[in-house]
Design an enzyme around this catalytic site. Sequence first.
Site: not given
Length: 349
Positions: A14, A16, A149, A201, A241, A327
């Site tokens: 995947g 990650v 994250c 979130e 972010h 990530t």
Amino acid sequence: MQTRIEVGILGATGMVGQHFVKFLQGHPWFDLKWVGASDRSAGKRYRDACEWRLGGGAPANVADLVVEECKPGNAPRLLFSATDASVATEIERAFAEAGHVVVSNSKNHRMERDVPLLVPEVNADHLKLVPGQQRNRGWKGQIVTNPNCSTIGLVMALAPMKQFGITKVIVTTMQAISGAGYPGVASMDIVGNVIPFIGGEEEKMQIETQKILGDFRGDHIEPLAAKVSAHCNRVAVVDGHTEAVSLEFSSKPGEADLRKALESFRGVPQQKDLPSAPKQPVIYLEEANRPQPRKDAERERGMAAFVGRLRPCPVLDYKFVVLSHNTIRGAAGAAVLNAELMHSEGMLD
Ligand SMILES: NC(=O)c1ccc[n+]([C@@H]2O[C@H](COP(=O)([O-])OP(=O)(O)OC[C@H]3O[C@@H](n4cnc5c(N)ncnc54)[C@H](OP(=O)(O)O)[C@@H]3O)[C@@H](O)[C@H]2O)c1
């Protein structure tokens, strides 16, 4: 020379998982020898099972590994987990029960009372939950998790300020699309747009922040008493972010006190000089228009939090901006640093 430690990745195919593969290349302690994924991928070579989405192509030594099913058997003792959240609970438990050390990215076990939600610079002592976890569950192995994250940048910026008595935090995020995995948000939805909702979130940010900044009390963590309110938004940024934060303190620190606390902040990873630790976990940027994801997220191998624009807030006491790589420091890099800390504390012996 130090003995090298064999490691594996659950969910290696995947998004990650690929960041784990990349981040572990050339690691001074860990050798990636085993990759696991779903039965759709098991039995194929990694290069065939996985569509590599990061720059540079899958490393040759990993590309030839045969993908295994995520079942205990021949996997190394230390496993990084990036499995889909819909299956992570059972998979991670099965490996921990079978004696593996599972260092997980998934949300599934983060808020369990006996599971550390670890940020090595911030709460290294929360690893003391592990013996109780093993006793409670009759496991020889263990599960240790890293935060969501969006939580990581916030807690790295707040940790140095905890000494001034944080009572209220309001955070508004501008979150990169890579945080939604691949293919994530449809391009027609995100290009030239902002989506003011990311399912689950805000709740995660609020409770994870309180647990991470909480205090170890023998068999559990006493959460930080501060009220935390999060607004989470998806924006058309690829990685990194950005978060606008306002906060209130019970003591009334001066701006210079906060700047000094941020810049002098160091944790156990820096004291022990762990391989993936940034030299300085929180880097303050003077320029009025920084941090910015495109200019700053990749610096320090994506492992530091970048803070700027600290100034008085007319509603609460102060406000600032923080940026972290979602990530890397928010996923693969965070888990690798967790495992380095655990190794340095003798937990992988
Ligand atoms: N993206 C982020 O920024 C981020 C940040 C922090 C945490 N996380 C968390 O990390 C985890 C992985 O996220 P991702 O974005 O990498 O997701 P992803 O790209 O969808 O990858 C999911 C992985 O799980 C495997 N998998 C799916 N079903 C499985 C099953 N039944 N048994 C075993 N393995 C299975 C997949 O294998 P196949 O290829 O064989 O299907 C793949 O390797 C999630 O729990 C997510 O919440 C993501």
